[in-house]
Scaffold this motif. Structure first.
Motif, short mmCIF file in Angstrom:
data_model
loop_
_atom_site.label_atom_id
_atom_site.label_comp_id
_atom_site.label_asym_id
_atom_site.label_seq_id
_atom_site.Cartn_x
_atom_site.Cartn_y
_atom_site.Cartn_z
N GLU A 64 61.75 96.39 23.24
CA GLU A 64 62.62 95.37 22.66
C GLU A 64 62.05 94.57 21.61
OE1 GLU A 64 65.84 95.19 23.76
OE2 GLU A 64 65.20 96.53 25.06
N LYS A 65 60.73 94.21 21.85
CA LYS A 65 60.10 93.38 20.60
C LYS A 65 59.41 94.31 19.45
CE LYS A 65 59.38 89.40 23.87
NZ LYS A 65 58.53 88.61 24.53
N SER A 66 59.38 95.46 19.82
CA SER A 66 58.82 96.26 18.84
C SER A 66 57.20 95.92 18.50
CB SER A 66 59.51 96.59 17.65
OG SER A 66 60.68 97.35 17.72
N LYS A 67 56.41 95.73 19.71
CA LYS A 67 55.00 95.30 19.63
C LYS A 67 54.19 95.72 20.89
CE LYS A 67 53.88 91.34 21.24
NZ LYS A 67 53.90 89.91 21.64
N ARG A 68 53.04 95.80 20.65
CA ARG A 68 52.09 96.14 21.45
C ARG A 68 51.76 95.03 22.31
NH1 ARG A 68 47.41 95.67 23.70
NH2 ARG A 68 47.33 93.70 22.31
N ALA A 69 51.50 95.41 23.82
CA ALA A 69 51.57 94.42 24.68
C ALA A 69 50.56 94.76 25.59
CB ALA A 69 52.89 93.86 25.37
N ASP A 70 49.64 93.88 26.10
CA ASP A 70 48.81 94.25 27.03
C ASP A 70 49.37 94.46 28.63
OD1 ASP A 70 46.36 93.98 25.57
OD2 ASP A 70 46.58 91.71 25.71
N THR A 71 48.64 95.46 29.28
CA THR A 71 49.31 95.82 30.56
C THR A 71 48.10 95.72 31.53
OG1 THR A 71 50.45 97.29 32.00
CG2 THR A 71 48.97 98.27 30.17
N LYS A 72 48.39 95.52 32.88
CA LYS A 72 47.12 95.59 33.87
C LYS A 72 47.56 96.76 34.83
CE LYS A 72 45.35 91.59 32.95
NZ LYS A 72 43.98 91.49 32.70
N THR A 73 46.58 97.63 34.96
CA THR A 73 46.53 98.75 35.84
C THR A 73 45.27 98.93 36.67
OG1 THR A 73 45.71 100.06 33.99
CG2 THR A 73 48.26 100.16 34.11
N PRO A 122 47.06 104.01 28.03
CA PRO A 122 46.98 102.67 28.79
C PRO A 122 45.85 101.93 28.54
CG PRO A 122 47.58 104.52 30.24
CD PRO A 122 47.41 105.13 28.79
N ARG A 123 44.87 102.34 27.80
CA ARG A 123 43.90 101.50 27.44
C ARG A 123 43.99 100.65 26.42
NH1 ARG A 123 39.17 105.55 24.79
NH2 ARG A 123 39.95 106.89 26.52
N TYR A 124 45.11 100.61 25.53
CA TYR A 124 45.42 99.89 24.40
C TYR A 124 46.73 99.17 24.99
CZ TYR A 124 42.59 103.36 21.93
OH TYR A 124 41.31 103.98 21.52
N GLY A 125 47.30 99.27 26.11
CA GLY A 125 48.26 98.44 26.62
C GLY A 125 49.66 99.53 26.69
N ARG A 126 50.76 98.77 26.16
CA ARG A 126 51.87 99.35 26.36
C ARG A 126 52.85 98.96 25.10
NH1 ARG A 126 56.11 95.73 27.76
NH2 ARG A 126 55.43 93.99 28.78
N TRP A 127 53.96 99.79 24.72
CA TRP A 127 54.73 99.31 23.62
C TRP A 127 55.79 98.69 24.08
CZ3 TRP A 127 53.58 98.74 18.68
CH2 TRP A 127 54.54 98.37 17.80
N ASP A 128 55.99 97.32 23.96
CA ASP A 128 57.55 96.56 24.15
C ASP A 128 58.51 97.16 23.26
OD1 ASP A 128 59.28 94.66 24.45
OD2 ASP A 128 57.98 93.06 24.96
N SER A 177 44.93 95.49 16.78
CA SER A 177 45.70 95.24 15.75
C SER A 177 46.12 96.29 14.83
CB SER A 177 45.37 94.02 15.05
OG SER A 177 44.09 94.15 14.24
N THR A 178 45.13 97.01 14.38
CA THR A 178 45.30 98.45 14.02
C THR A 178 46.23 99.19 14.50
OG1 THR A 178 43.11 97.89 12.90
CG2 THR A 178 44.19 100.12 12.89
N LEU A 179 46.09 99.67 15.79
CA LEU A 179 47.17 100.63 16.61
C LEU A 179 48.30 99.80 16.59
CD1 LEU A 179 47.64 102.93 18.14
CD2 LEU A 179 46.94 101.61 20.22
N HIS A 180 48.55 98.58 16.58
CA HIS A 180 49.86 97.94 16.53
C HIS A 180 50.66 98.48 15.07
CE1 HIS A 180 52.90 94.65 16.76
NE2 HIS A 180 52.70 94.54 15.43
N THR A 181 49.73 98.01 14.05
CA THR A 181 50.34 98.48 12.71
C THR A 181 50.63 99.79 12.63
OG1 THR A 181 48.94 96.44 11.82
CG2 THR A 181 49.72 98.23 10.17
N MET A 182 49.76 100.84 12.83
CA MET A 182 49.98 102.19 13.01
C MET A 182 51.27 102.55 13.55
SD MET A 182 46.21 103.68 13.40
CE MET A 182 46.40 105.35 12.70
N VAL A 183 51.68 101.96 14.70
CA VAL A 183 53.03 102.52 15.41
C VAL A 183 53.98 101.79 14.76
CG1 VAL A 183 53.91 102.30 17.61
CG2 VAL A 183 51.56 102.60 17.64
N LEU A 184 53.81 100.53 14.41
CA LEU A 184 54.95 99.55 13.78
C LEU A 184 55.39 100.32 12.46
CD1 LEU A 184 56.89 97.24 14.30
CD2 LEU A 184 55.28 95.99 13.21
#
Length: 221
Positions: free
Chosen positions: A195-204, A187-193, A81-88
């Motif tokens: 269109e929605k300007s949000k962090r999202a999880d990803t599977k690799t 990738p350890r923190y997911g990806r940035w969506d 959530s902190t990374l999401h906020t920092m990017v947003l």
């Protein structure tokens, strides 16, 4: 809290889904970076530092060990959530700059004075934002800047944030800013969506899940 001044915080926290953290086991495109936003790097060390600021503030505010552990449990997804906020915040700043919006030091001070009066004291304000939004006291004015920036951006766009149509206009501006900045998450923190300007999880294949701030779970097949 007053609805108008919660614009950015509500938008930031509402976009974060309750999902596990991710930790990478393979090569990274940007070693040492949690995210790259335009020409700016958010390093893993910076991210961990921000998380530790919140944890230290929680420990200072909650001396009782059991209550502190309960607070930790409630904010187990603090890293993502902190990374999401920092990017947003960077995306919002880009959208605001594109719209010709800026925030003055006086506006920040005025907001703080008003909020302290509403809360009853400086300490009450700091504890309230720490508990509700996981904002460390040292980051309060940064958070106020984001609040004001979001409000002024919405106003410049003619977006009524109390209406779905207005919210759509606001998020469209942030989506455009995300595309311009070409946000790239480790990738350890997911990806940035975008269109929605949000962090999202990803599977690799090289990623294993981590629950909250704890230990890694078994790797996925």
């Amino acid at each position: 809290m007053h609805r108008r001044r919660r614009t950015a915080l509500v938008l930031s926290t509402a976009a974060i889904a309750a999902a596990p953290l991710l930790t990478a086991c393979g090569n990274e495109a940007h070693p040492g970076a949690a995210a790259v936003v335009g020409n700016d790097r958010i390093t893993v060390a910076q991210l961990e530092g921000r998380v530790n600021e919140v944890r230290d503030a929680q420990r200072a505010a909650i001396p009782d060990g059991q209550q502190y552990e309960q607070a930790i449990a409630k904010t187990g997804g603090l890293t993502r959530s902190t990374l999401h906020t920092m990017v947003l915040d960077k995306v919002l700043h880009k959208a605001a700059a594109d719209a010709g919006v800026d925030v003055s030091r006086r506006e920040i001070q005025t907001m703080r004075a008003g909020l302290e009066q509403q809360a009853g004291s400086k300490k009450a304000l700091e504890q309230g934002w720490l508990q509700q939004y996981s904002v460390a006291p040292s980051r309060l004015e940064d958070s106020f800047r984001t609040e004001i920036e979001a409000q002024k951006l919405a106003k410049s766009l003619g977006a009524d944030m109390n209406a779905p149509e207005g919210q759509a206009v606001f998020w469209k501006a942030l989506s455009a800013a995300s595309k311009k900045l070409d946000v790239d998450l480790n990738p350890r923190y997911g990806r940035w969506d975008v269109e929605k300007s949000k962090r999202a999880d990803t599977k690799t294949p090289w990623v294993r899940e981590v629950s909250g701030d704890g230990a890694a779970a078994p790797e996925q097949a």
